[in-house]
Write a protein that holds these residues in place. Structure first.
Motif, short mmCIF file in Angstrom:
data_model
loop_
_atom_site.label_atom_id
_atom_site.label_comp_id
_atom_site.label_asym_id
_atom_site.label_seq_id
_atom_site.Cartn_x
_atom_site.Cartn_y
_atom_site.Cartn_z
N ARG B 45 0.85 -1.18 0.00
CA ARG B 45 0.00 0.00 0.00
C ARG B 45 0.89 1.24 0.00
O ARG B 45 1.84 1.32 0.78
CB ARG B 45 -0.89 0.00 1.25
CG ARG B 45 -1.77 1.23 1.37
CD ARG B 45 -2.72 1.16 2.54
NE ARG B 45 -2.08 1.27 3.84
CZ ARG B 45 -2.63 1.88 4.89
NH1 ARG B 45 -3.79 2.47 4.78
NH2 ARG B 45 -2.00 1.89 6.05
N LEU B 46 0.57 2.17 -0.88
CA LEU B 46 1.35 3.41 -0.96
C LEU B 46 1.12 4.25 0.28
O LEU B 46 -0.03 4.54 0.64
CB LEU B 46 0.96 4.19 -2.22
CG LEU B 46 1.62 5.55 -2.40
CD1 LEU B 46 3.11 5.39 -2.67
CD2 LEU B 46 0.94 6.33 -3.52
N LEU B 47 2.21 4.67 0.91
CA LEU B 47 2.13 5.58 2.05
C LEU B 47 2.54 7.01 1.68
O LEU B 47 1.85 7.97 2.01
CB LEU B 47 3.07 5.11 3.16
CG LEU B 47 2.83 3.76 3.80
CD1 LEU B 47 3.95 3.47 4.80
CD2 LEU B 47 1.47 3.72 4.48
N ILE B 48 3.68 7.10 1.03
CA ILE B 48 4.34 8.39 0.78
C ILE B 48 4.85 8.41 -0.66
O ILE B 48 5.37 7.39 -1.14
CB ILE B 48 5.56 8.58 1.72
CG1 ILE B 48 5.16 8.55 3.18
CG2 ILE B 48 6.32 9.87 1.37
CD1 ILE B 48 4.48 9.80 3.70
N TYR B 49 4.72 9.54 -1.34
CA TYR B 49 5.36 9.74 -2.64
C TYR B 49 5.98 11.12 -2.65
O TYR B 49 5.70 11.94 -1.77
CB TYR B 49 4.37 9.55 -3.80
CG TYR B 49 3.24 10.54 -3.82
CD1 TYR B 49 2.07 10.30 -3.09
CD2 TYR B 49 3.32 11.72 -4.56
CE1 TYR B 49 1.03 11.21 -3.10
CE2 TYR B 49 2.29 12.63 -4.58
CZ TYR B 49 1.14 12.37 -3.84
OH TYR B 49 0.11 13.26 -3.85
N GLY B 50 6.85 11.34 -3.61
CA GLY B 50 7.55 12.62 -3.64
C GLY B 50 8.38 12.84 -2.39
O GLY B 50 8.58 13.99 -1.97
N ALA B 51 8.80 11.76 -1.76
CA ALA B 51 9.63 11.74 -0.56
C ALA B 51 8.89 12.16 0.71
O ALA B 51 9.24 11.70 1.80
CB ALA B 51 10.89 12.59 -0.72
N SER B 52 7.88 13.02 0.57
CA SER B 52 7.27 13.56 1.79
C SER B 52 5.76 13.77 1.72
O SER B 52 5.18 14.25 2.70
CB SER B 52 7.93 14.90 2.14
OG SER B 52 7.73 15.84 1.11
N THR B 53 5.12 13.47 0.62
CA THR B 53 3.68 13.69 0.47
C THR B 53 2.92 12.42 0.84
O THR B 53 3.14 11.36 0.25
CB THR B 53 3.34 14.09 -0.97
OG1 THR B 53 4.06 15.27 -1.32
CG2 THR B 53 1.84 14.37 -1.09
N ARG B 54 2.05 12.54 1.82
CA ARG B 54 1.25 11.37 2.21
C ARG B 54 0.21 11.06 1.13
O ARG B 54 -0.43 11.97 0.58
CB ARG B 54 0.54 11.61 3.54
CG ARG B 54 1.41 11.32 4.76
CD ARG B 54 0.57 11.37 6.04
NE ARG B 54 -0.04 12.67 6.22
CZ ARG B 54 0.56 13.70 6.78
NH1 ARG B 54 1.81 13.60 7.18
NH2 ARG B 54 -0.09 14.84 6.92
N ALA B 55 0.03 9.78 0.86
CA ALA B 55 -1.00 9.35 -0.08
C ALA B 55 -2.38 9.54 0.54
O ALA B 55 -2.51 9.72 1.76
CB ALA B 55 -0.78 7.89 -0.46
N THR B 56 -3.39 9.46 -0.29
CA THR B 56 -4.76 9.64 0.16
C THR B 56 -5.11 8.66 1.26
O THR B 56 -4.88 7.45 1.14
CB THR B 56 -5.73 9.45 -1.02
OG1 THR B 56 -5.39 10.37 -2.06
CG2 THR B 56 -7.16 9.68 -0.58
N GLY B 57 -5.64 9.20 2.36
CA GLY B 57 -6.12 8.35 3.43
C GLY B 57 -5.07 7.86 4.40
O GLY B 57 -5.39 7.10 5.32
N ILE B 58 -3.83 8.28 4.22
CA ILE B 58 -2.75 7.82 5.10
C ILE B 58 -2.69 8.70 6.35
O ILE B 58 -2.70 9.93 6.26
CB ILE B 58 -1.41 7.82 4.36
CG1 ILE B 58 -1.48 6.86 3.16
CG2 ILE B 58 -0.27 7.43 5.31
CD1 ILE B 58 -1.86 5.43 3.52
N SER B 59 -2.56 8.03 7.48
CA SER B 59 -2.53 8.73 8.76
C SER B 59 -1.36 9.70 8.85
O SER B 59 -0.27 9.45 8.34
CB SER B 59 -2.43 7.71 9.89
OG SER B 59 -2.12 8.32 11.12
N ALA B 60 -1.58 10.79 9.58
CA ALA B 60 -0.53 11.78 9.81
C ALA B 60 0.58 11.23 10.70
O ALA B 60 1.61 11.90 10.89
CB ALA B 60 -1.13 13.04 10.43
#
Lengths: 124, 107
Positions: B45-60
């Motif tokens: 499951r994707l958590l982070i992209y662009g090194a620091s951007t959280r994917a949709t629905g991912i907890s802070a």
């Protein structure tokens, strides 16, 4: 809702062939790339192949180039991975994933949705 | 071909503690770096992209940092559902590549 449903895995003898399918829904098929990533038992993730659904261009890992062919049917929103001359080391779960372009300029994709995978076992 | 490495291979953490996972690229990938979580028997499951951007629905609770060759995934306060294997992925140049993973387990 984005959904990716793989099928076509199974048990095959060394040297045999299989065709894996990935049926996509919930998004505009031509706006993303489609990718296969595999995972051997107990191992990590290995990128296998990517297809740009709009133009049909494909890329392959060195380990599969010449044996695997990725294609698409845009009318069915489905991609197919034809895998030939199978080897024991091809045994893995094969995941289909959607790739989304990162930034401008193209050519860079992260994988934001994944299917549940289909198991390919190569054994005599 | 860019080679990705991750450390540690296994990280034992108590629930509620912070976890810090590292990923290194053999050459610069700019910020073209993603993190995935994989639980046993499930797809990544994707958590982070662009090194620091959280994917949709991912907890802070999940945050990513870094650029170039050094990246970090931080889980601020581990919950039971966070025990899993985490993979980094560079998509800056072809072929794309994954790190070998870091397993986060219960201490």
């Amino acid at each position: 809702e984005v959904q990716l449903l793989e099928s076509g895995g199974g048990l095959v003898q060394p040297g045999g062939s299989l065709r894996l399918s990935c049926a996509a829904s919930g998004f505009t098929f031509g706006s993303h790339v489609m990718t296969w990533v595999r995972q051997a038992p107990g191992k990590g993730l290995e990128w296998v192949s990517t297809l740009r659904t709009s133009g049909g261009e494909t890329s392959y890992a060195d380990s599969v180039r010449g044996r695997f062919t990725l294609s698409r049917d845009t009318s069915e929103n489905t991609v197919y991975l034809q895998i030939n001359t199978l080897r024991a080391e091809d045994t893995a779960i094969y995941y289909c994933a959607r790739g989304t372009v990162a930034g401008i300029g193209g050519g860079k994709y992260y994988f934001d949705y994944w299917g549940q995978g289909t198991l390919v076992t190569v054994s005599s | 071909e860019i080679v990705m490495t991750q450390s540690p291979a296994t990280l034992s953490v108590s629930p509620g503690e912070r976890a810090t996972l590292s990923c290194r690229a053999s050459q610069s990938v700019s910020s073209d770096l993603a993190w995935y979580q994989q639980k046993s028997g499930q797809a990544p499951r994707l958590l982070i992209y662009g090194a620091s951007t959280r994917a949709t629905g991912i907890s802070a609770r999940f945050s990513g940092s870094g650029s170039g060759t050094e990246f970090t995934l931080t889980i601020s306060s581990l919950q039971s559902e966070d025990f899993a294997i985490y993979y980094c992925h560079q998509y800056n140049s072809w072929p794309p590549g994954f790190g070998p993973g870091t397993k986060v387990d219960i201490k």
